[in-house]
Design an enzyme around this catalytic site. Sequence first.
Site, PDB file in Angstrom:
ATOM      1  N   LYS A 117      70.659  47.706  20.557  1.00  0.00           N
ATOM      2  CA  LYS A 117      70.080  47.467  19.227  1.00  0.00           C
ATOM      3  C   LYS A 117      69.883  48.800  18.506  1.00  0.00           C
ATOM      4  O   LYS A 117      69.234  49.707  19.011  1.00  0.00           O
ATOM      5  CB  LYS A 117      68.726  46.753  19.347  1.00  0.00           C
ATOM      6  CG  LYS A 117      68.052  46.500  18.002  1.00  0.00           C
ATOM      7  CD  LYS A 117      66.835  45.603  18.131  1.00  0.00           C
ATOM      8  CE  LYS A 117      65.552  46.347  18.402  1.00  0.00           C
ATOM      9  NZ  LYS A 117      65.079  47.201  17.300  1.00  0.00           N
TER      10      LYS A 117
ATOM     11  N   ASP B  10      69.905  46.191  13.526  1.00  0.00           N
ATOM     12  CA  ASP B  10      68.577  45.637  13.196  1.00  0.00           C
ATOM     13  C   ASP B  10      68.031  46.315  11.943  1.00  0.00           C
ATOM     14  O   ASP B  10      67.128  47.135  12.011  1.00  0.00           O
ATOM     15  CB  ASP B  10      67.654  45.868  14.413  1.00  0.00           C
ATOM     16  CG  ASP B  10      66.240  45.369  14.205  1.00  0.00           C
ATOM     17  OD1 ASP B  10      66.026  44.509  13.333  1.00  0.00           O
ATOM     18  OD2 ASP B  10      65.342  45.842  14.933  1.00  0.00           O
TER      19      ASP B  10
ATOM     20  N   LYS C 101      67.217  44.420   9.074  1.00  0.00           N
ATOM     21  CA  LYS C 101      66.336  43.444   8.397  1.00  0.00           C
ATOM     22  C   LYS C 101      66.500  43.484   6.877  1.00  0.00           C
ATOM     23  O   LYS C 101      65.575  43.801   6.128  1.00  0.00           O
ATOM     24  CB  LYS C 101      64.864  43.716   8.754  1.00  0.00           C
ATOM     25  CG  LYS C 101      64.550  43.648  10.250  1.00  0.00           C
ATOM     26  CD  LYS C 101      63.061  43.830  10.498  1.00  0.00           C
ATOM     27  CE  LYS C 101      62.690  43.783  11.960  1.00  0.00           C
ATOM     28  NZ  LYS C 101      63.145  44.949  12.727  1.00  0.00           N
TER      29      LYS C 101
ATOM     30  N   ASP D 124      66.620  41.539  -0.007  1.00  0.00           N
ATOM     31  CA  ASP D 124      66.931  41.983  -1.371  1.00  0.00           C
ATOM     32  C   ASP D 124      67.468  40.763  -2.127  1.00  0.00           C
ATOM     33  O   ASP D 124      67.424  39.644  -1.610  1.00  0.00           O
ATOM     34  CB  ASP D 124      67.977  43.128  -1.310  1.00  0.00           C
ATOM     35  CG  ASP D 124      67.835  44.120  -2.460  1.00  0.00           C
ATOM     36  OD1 ASP D 124      67.736  43.660  -3.613  1.00  0.00           O
ATOM     37  OD2 ASP D 124      67.846  45.334  -2.215  1.00  0.00           O
TER      38      ASP D 124
ATOM     39  N   THR E  71      55.500  40.519  13.637  1.00  0.00           N
ATOM     40  CA  THR E  71      54.361  40.322  14.556  1.00  0.00           C
ATOM     41  C   THR E  71      53.230  41.307  14.258  1.00  0.00           C
ATOM     42  O   THR E  71      52.123  41.137  14.752  1.00  0.00           O
ATOM     43  CB  THR E  71      54.799  40.467  16.026  1.00  0.00           C
ATOM     44  OG1 THR E  71      55.581  41.647  16.145  1.00  0.00           O
ATOM     45  CG2 THR E  71      55.586  39.274  16.486  1.00  0.00           C
TER      46      THR E  71
ATOM     47  N   ARG F 183      61.475  50.335  26.093  1.00  0.00           N
ATOM     48  CA  ARG F 183      60.946  51.325  27.034  1.00  0.00           C
ATOM     49  C   ARG F 183      61.066  50.989  28.524  1.00  0.00           C
ATOM     50  O   ARG F 183      61.295  51.920  29.310  1.00  0.00           O
ATOM     51  CB  ARG F 183      59.501  51.668  26.641  1.00  0.00           C
ATOM     52  CG  ARG F 183      59.465  52.514  25.375  1.00  0.00           C
ATOM     53  CD  ARG F 183      58.142  52.462  24.678  1.00  0.00           C
ATOM     54  NE  ARG F 183      57.884  51.164  24.067  1.00  0.00           N
ATOM     55  CZ  ARG F 183      56.790  50.858  23.389  1.00  0.00           C
ATOM     56  NH1 ARG F 183      55.846  51.766  23.237  1.00  0.00           N
ATOM     57  NH2 ARG F 183      56.638  49.665  22.846  1.00  0.00           N
TER      58      ARG F 183
HETATM   59  O1  C5P Z   1      60.006  49.466  23.933  1.00  0.00           O
HETATM   60  P1  C5P Z   1      59.871  48.000  23.593  1.00  0.00           P
HETATM   61  O2  C5P Z   1      60.438  47.087  24.660  1.00  0.00           O
HETATM   62  O3  C5P Z   1      58.453  47.639  23.226  1.00  0.00           O
HETATM   63  O4  C5P Z   1      60.797  47.826  22.294  1.00  0.00           O
HETATM   64  C1  C5P Z   1      60.903  46.609  21.622  1.00  0.00           C
HETATM   65  C2  C5P Z   1      61.840  46.716  20.459  1.00  0.00           C
HETATM   66  O5  C5P Z   1      61.770  45.494  19.727  1.00  0.00           O
HETATM   67  C3  C5P Z   1      61.517  47.826  19.456  1.00  0.00           C
HETATM   68  O6  C5P Z   1      62.753  48.253  18.877  1.00  0.00           O
HETATM   69  C4  C5P Z   1      60.660  47.120  18.431  1.00  0.00           C
HETATM   70  O7  C5P Z   1      60.725  47.714  17.169  1.00  0.00           O
HETATM   71  C5  C5P Z   1      61.313  45.734  18.412  1.00  0.00           C
HETATM   72  N1  C5P Z   1      60.421  44.660  17.936  1.00  0.00           N
HETATM   73  C6  C5P Z   1      59.212  44.371  18.538  1.00  0.00           C
HETATM   74  N2  C5P Z   1      58.435  43.350  18.052  1.00  0.00           N
HETATM   75  C7  C5P Z   1      58.842  42.665  16.991  1.00  0.00           C
HETATM   76  C8  C5P Z   1      60.054  42.940  16.381  1.00  0.00           C
HETATM   77  C9  C5P Z   1      60.835  43.969  16.880  1.00  0.00           C
HETATM   78  O8  C5P Z   1      58.828  44.991  19.532  1.00  0.00           O
HETATM   79  N3  C5P Z   1      58.111  41.676  16.559  1.00  0.00           N
END
Ligand code: C5P
Length: 232
Positions: A34, A61, A63, A66, A120, A211
Amino acid sequence: MKSSSPIIVALDFPSKKQALELVEKLEPNRCRLKVGKEIFTREGPQLVEELQKRGFDVFLDLKYHDIPNTVAAACRAAADLGVWMVNVHALGGQKMMETAAEALSSYEQRPQLIAVTILTSMGSEDLIKIGLPESAEANVLSLAKLAEQSGMDGVVCSPKEVTALRASRGADFQLVTPGIRPEWAAKGDQNRITTPAQAIEMGSNYLVIGRPITGADNPMDALAKIEQELAS
Ligand code: C5P
């Protein structure tokens, strides 16, 4: 499509150099990638091309939100770039989503077109302030319905919303879920989390994982552990 894996690794890095250091350790048949706003803004479409050249499916990603004509043109640009998945904000409305879907309909191999419903990060106070007095969950369910009716292939949703969306939307409607933490991984700043297996069991199609993989000493070992968990 280059992979059949449900795992999408979030490339949340500030530069191409750091992203490629991780990508070199990953296998394109075992995950997808992503690319989000930060790294895309710094590195541009060349980074996406480079990842695809290395055999990876890319979820762009960005999003988009517009006027319909602009979003449709951006979706065509993403399709021309050859990405596997791209997303728009459902709050852009029915006409915007329909025009985006229509713009991609002529592509032989088009990207999956996914909608974001309610971020979220938005709490009930935030929703009231932008004129959405209903609960986040009620908004998510109605925006997902609108997204499906407007030709979207699915939505990004939190693990908390998967069960209700799987019950209310069509079987082919794709649920793309961040907020995933294997039991052995640190929670970090994520609150409402599930394990990879729980998310798939509830009906998620794709897991966005950052992560736990990108921060692991050995990212392929972390990925393999998640695959094992999913297989059992
Ligand atoms: O490191 P981690 O597993 O928390 O990363 C989650 C990814 O998903 C990040 O790129 C974050 O921006 C994205 N994301 C999220 N929650 C959302 C939408 C996107 O954690 N509601």
